[in-house]
Design a protein around this motif. Structure first.
Motif, PDB file in Angstrom:
ATOM      1  N   PRO A   1       0.834  -1.201   0.000  1.00 28.98           N
ATOM      2  CA  PRO A   1       0.000   0.000   0.000  1.00 28.98           C
ATOM      3  C   PRO A   1       0.872   1.256   0.000  1.00 28.98           C
ATOM      4  N   PRO A   2       0.378   2.350  -0.566  1.00 29.07           N
ATOM      5  CA  PRO A   2       1.174   3.578  -0.612  1.00 29.07           C
ATOM      6  C   PRO A   2       1.344   4.161   0.795  1.00 29.07           C
ATOM      7  N   VAL A   3       2.467   4.810   1.009  1.00 30.03           N
ATOM      8  CA  VAL A   3       2.738   5.454   2.303  1.00 30.03           C
ATOM      9  C   VAL A   3       1.914   6.743   2.374  1.00 30.03           C
ATOM     10  N   PRO A   4       1.094   6.913   3.421  1.00 29.62           N
ATOM     11  CA  PRO A   4       0.262   8.114   3.500  1.00 29.62           C
ATOM     12  C   PRO A   4       1.103   9.364   3.752  1.00 29.62           C
ATOM     13  N   SER A   5       0.606  10.470   3.242  1.00 25.95           N
ATOM     14  CA  SER A   5       1.303  11.751   3.390  1.00 25.95           C
ATOM     15  C   SER A   5       0.576  12.603   4.435  1.00 25.95           C
ATOM     16  N   TYR A   6       1.338  13.148   5.381  1.00 26.80           N
ATOM     17  CA  TYR A   6       0.771  14.027   6.408  1.00 26.80           C
ATOM     18  C   TYR A   6       1.662  15.252   6.588  1.00 26.80           C
ATOM     19  N   LYS A   7       1.026  16.358   6.996  1.00 23.83           N
ATOM     20  CA  LYS A   7       1.775  17.588   7.194  1.00 23.83           C
ATOM     21  C   LYS A   7       2.513  17.547   8.532  1.00 23.83           C
ATOM     22  N   VAL A   8       3.765  17.966   8.489  1.00 19.59           N
ATOM     23  CA  VAL A   8       4.573  18.089   9.694  1.00 19.59           C
ATOM     24  C   VAL A   8       5.228  19.463   9.693  1.00 19.59           C
ATOM     25  N   VAL A   9       5.616  19.914  10.889  1.00 20.16           N
ATOM     26  CA  VAL A   9       6.275  21.211  11.001  1.00 20.16           C
ATOM     27  C   VAL A   9       7.551  21.046  11.813  1.00 20.16           C
ATOM     28  N   PRO A  10       8.676  21.550  11.299  1.00 24.64           N
ATOM     29  CA  PRO A  10       9.918  21.533  12.076  1.00 24.64           C
ATOM     30  C   PRO A  10       9.815  22.548  13.219  1.00 24.64           C
ATOM     31  N   ILE A  11       9.967  22.088  14.435  1.00 25.60           N
ATOM     32  CA  ILE A  11       9.817  22.949  15.600  1.00 25.60           C
ATOM     33  C   ILE A  11      10.986  23.919  15.698  1.00 25.60           C
ATOM     34  N   SER A  12      10.683  25.156  16.086  1.00 28.74           N
ATOM     35  CA  SER A  12      11.721  26.138  16.381  1.00 28.74           C
ATOM     36  C   SER A  12      11.193  27.084  17.445  1.00 28.74           C
ATOM     37  N   THR A  13      12.095  27.811  18.064  1.00 26.80           N
ATOM     38  CA  THR A  13      11.670  28.808  19.047  1.00 26.80           C
ATOM     39  C   THR A  13      11.193  30.050  18.310  1.00 26.80           C
ATOM     40  N   SER A  14      10.334  30.804  19.009  1.00 26.55           N
ATOM     41  CA  SER A  14       9.725  31.952  18.350  1.00 26.55           C
ATOM     42  C   SER A  14       9.446  33.039  19.363  1.00 26.55           C
ATOM     43  N   SER A  15       9.462  34.274  18.898  1.00 31.80           N
ATOM     44  CA  SER A  15       9.016  35.425  19.678  1.00 31.80           C
ATOM     45  C   SER A  15       7.861  36.046  18.916  1.00 31.80           C
ATOM     46  N   THR A  16       6.728  36.106  19.559  1.00 34.40           N
ATOM     47  CA  THR A  16       5.546  36.598  18.856  1.00 34.40           C
ATOM     48  C   THR A  16       4.557  37.171  19.850  1.00 34.40           C
ATOM     49  N   THR A  17       3.542  37.793  19.334  1.00 30.28           N
ATOM     50  CA  THR A  17       2.444  38.309  20.149  1.00 30.28           C
ATOM     51  C   THR A  17       1.173  37.581  19.747  1.00 30.28           C
ATOM     52  N   LEU A  18       0.603  36.878  20.704  1.00 26.91           N
ATOM     53  CA  LEU A  18      -0.642  36.164  20.455  1.00 26.91           C
ATOM     54  C   LEU A  18      -1.814  37.021  20.889  1.00 26.91           C
ATOM     55  N   LEU A  19      -2.880  36.975  20.120  1.00 24.57           N
ATOM     56  CA  LEU A  19      -4.059  37.785  20.395  1.00 24.57           C
ATOM     57  C   LEU A  19      -5.225  36.894  20.791  1.00 24.57           C
ATOM     58  N   ALA A  20      -5.699  37.078  22.013  1.00 20.22           N
ATOM     59  CA  ALA A  20      -6.914  36.388  22.469  1.00 20.22           C
ATOM     60  C   ALA A  20      -8.101  37.298  22.197  1.00 20.22           C
ATOM     61  N   GLU A  21      -9.154  36.766  21.583  1.00 13.79           N
ATOM     62  CA  GLU A  21     -10.285  37.580  21.143  1.00 13.79           C
ATOM     63  C   GLU A  21     -11.551  37.233  21.923  1.00 13.79           C
ATOM     64  N   TYR A  22     -12.305  38.285  22.271  1.00 16.21           N
ATOM     65  CA  TYR A  22     -13.539  38.122  23.035  1.00 16.21           C
ATOM     66  C   TYR A  22     -14.608  39.069  22.487  1.00 16.21           C
ATOM     67  N   PRO A  23     -15.828  38.584  22.262  1.00 19.09           N
ATOM     68  CA  PRO A  23     -16.918  39.471  21.848  1.00 19.09           C
ATOM     69  C   PRO A  23     -17.183  40.504  22.942  1.00 19.09           C
ATOM     70  N   ALA A  24     -17.402  41.753  22.537  1.00 18.11           N
ATOM     71  CA  ALA A  24     -17.584  42.834  23.508  1.00 18.11           C
ATOM     72  C   ALA A  24     -18.761  43.707  23.110  1.00 18.11           C
ATOM     73  N   SER A  25     -19.410  44.286  24.113  1.00 15.31           N
ATOM     74  CA  SER A  25     -20.462  45.275  23.894  1.00 15.31           C
ATOM     75  C   SER A  25     -19.983  46.614  24.435  1.00 15.31           C
ATOM     76  N   LEU A  26     -20.368  47.693  23.775  1.00 10.81           N
ATOM     77  CA  LEU A  26     -19.877  49.031  24.116  1.00 10.81           C
ATOM     78  C   LEU A  26     -20.960  49.855  24.801  1.00 10.81           C
ATOM     79  N   GLU A  27     -20.550  50.602  25.803  1.00  5.30           N
ATOM     80  CA  GLU A  27     -21.452  51.518  26.498  1.00  5.30           C
ATOM     81  C   GLU A  27     -20.689  52.787  26.831  1.00  5.30           C
ATOM     82  N   GLY A  28     -21.403  53.919  26.793  1.00  4.64           N
ATOM     83  CA  GLY A  28     -20.797  55.168  27.194  1.00  4.64           C
ATOM     84  C   GLY A  28     -20.481  55.166  28.677  1.00  4.64           C
ATOM     85  N   VAL A  29     -19.621  56.096  29.088  1.00  5.66           N
ATOM     86  CA  VAL A  29     -19.265  56.162  30.497  1.00  5.66           C
ATOM     87  C   VAL A  29     -20.486  56.491  31.344  1.00  5.66           C
ATOM     88  N   THR A  30     -21.464  57.178  30.734  1.00  3.62           N
ATOM     89  CA  THR A  30     -22.731  57.455  31.416  1.00  3.62           C
ATOM     90  C   THR A  30     -23.857  57.354  30.404  1.00  3.62           C
TER      91      THR A  30
END
Length: 368
Positions: free
Chosen positions: A28-57
């Protein structure tokens, strides 16, 4: 005769060889799968949250007295100043009552003035004067009450802000008991973005923020972003100010408030958006959470060895806000080839054909 036997033997041999060829199994043929070579990284991750806006008063404007709307001095969406007249109610009846009450005040004052010298000369008892004074105080109070009603008929803005909808029109009868407010004034010089985080997210945020006390951590949290409902990032950065004191018992979530300056009045009460909390990471191994599996209370990553066979590796990770990535504290090393496709399906020891993917595209914080 010999020729006939020779042809038969030849056909039988060919038939045998053909049957033997058909029974040979190909690998049988050898299956192909995606792999990633690991390396160290410096980055900024963004966590997202739905928000509602209100005036200060946000203040509902209501009538304090009964009456018909005689004049409307503003229109929807208009910017107004504190003390600016918004509405005027009809006061004809109250004005007539005020005139009559004022006449009574004048008469009572005259009576007091008339009796005072008589008391001073002991011509009459001071009881009459005190009675007259009490009557003067009573009619004066009535007059002042009517004047207050007239003044309340002129409705002014209690704050600087923006006029909301105007559901009532000229001639509408209103009172302090009217369910629907005349309008709402929103002070939107500053706008609050309200959003919720669950218990795990709250812990992830706090554990990834410097500071000794809870409030100290809030003070040191980085500036946050606001993505508007049209997908465009708001030009001003915001600051998280408060977390609710305890989790909601029904939802298990914490309410969070962030403040955004709004000098240009672009943001309005009632709008929605997406709040982004950045987390800066320096020289760490970051992997997608969906590229791992949890097995017997252990977090497992799949790597490919030098023979292109899959190997299960226990890893120690910590979550980063947003729930999409892990920071790997141990178990993976730079240049390890980690499986990012077929995780949970491919078993350990399976021979695969690695399809190498760039590490930076896998941990791109902008990639959904």
């Amino acid at each position: 005769m010999k020729k006939r036997y020779f042809i038969s033997a030849l056909l039988l041999t060919m038939s045998f060889l053909s049957c033997k060829k058909e029974t040979v199994h190909t690998a049988p043929p050898v299956p192909s799968y995606k792999v990633v070579p690991i390396s160290t990284s410096s980055t900024t991750l963004l966590a997202e949250y739905p928000a509602s806006l209100e005036g200060v008063t946000d203040i509902d404007i209501r009538a304090k007295v009964d009456g018909y709307i005689e004049k409307i001095f503003v229109h929807e969406g208009q910017e107004v100043k504190k003390g600016q007249i918004l509405f005027k109610l009809e006061t004809q009846t109250a004005t007539q009552e005020a005139a009559a009450a004022k006449a009574k005040v004048t008469a009572a004052q005259v009576e007091v003035s008339r009796l005072k010298p008589l008391v001073d000369r002991n011509i009459i008892s001071d009881v009459q004067l005190e009675t007259a004074k009490a009557n003067l105080a009573s009619v004066r109070s009535t007059y002042q009450s009517i004047i207050a009603r007239i003044n309340y008929a002129t409705i002014k803005s209690p704050v600087n802000g923006i006029v909301g909808t105007l559901p009532l029109r000229l001639g509408s009868y209103v009172s302090s008991q009217t369910a629907e407010p005349l309008t709402r004034i929103s002070d939107i010089s500053t706008v609050y973005a309200y959003f919720s985080v669950n218990e795990k997210q709250q812990l992830d945020i706090m554990m990834n923020t410097d500071g000794k006390s809870f409030q100290d951590k809030i003070n040191q949290m980085p500036a946050v972003n606001l993505v508007l409902s049209n997908g465009v990032a708001y030009e001003q950065k915001g600051k998280i100010e408060t977390f609710s004191g305890q989790a909601n018992m029904q939802t298990g979530s914490f309410n969070v408030r962030a403040r955004f300056p709004n000098a240009n009045r672009l943001l309005r009460s009632g709008e929605s958006g997406t709040l982004q909390i950045p987390t800066a990471l320096q020289n760490v191994i970051i992997i997608p959470q969906n590229a791992t599996i949890e097995l017997q209370d252990k977090r497992i990553a799949l790597v490919v060895d030098t023979e292109n066979k899959v190997k299960a590796v226990p890893i120690v990770v910590r979550s980063v806000p947003g729930g999409r990535f892990f920071v790997v504290d141990s178990g993976l090393n730079p240049n390890d080839k980690m499986l990012i496709e077929g995780v949970g399906i491919v078993t350990e020891g399976t021979l695969i054909k690695p399809e190498v993917v760039d590490y930076k595209t896998v941990i791109d914080p902008t990639k959904k």
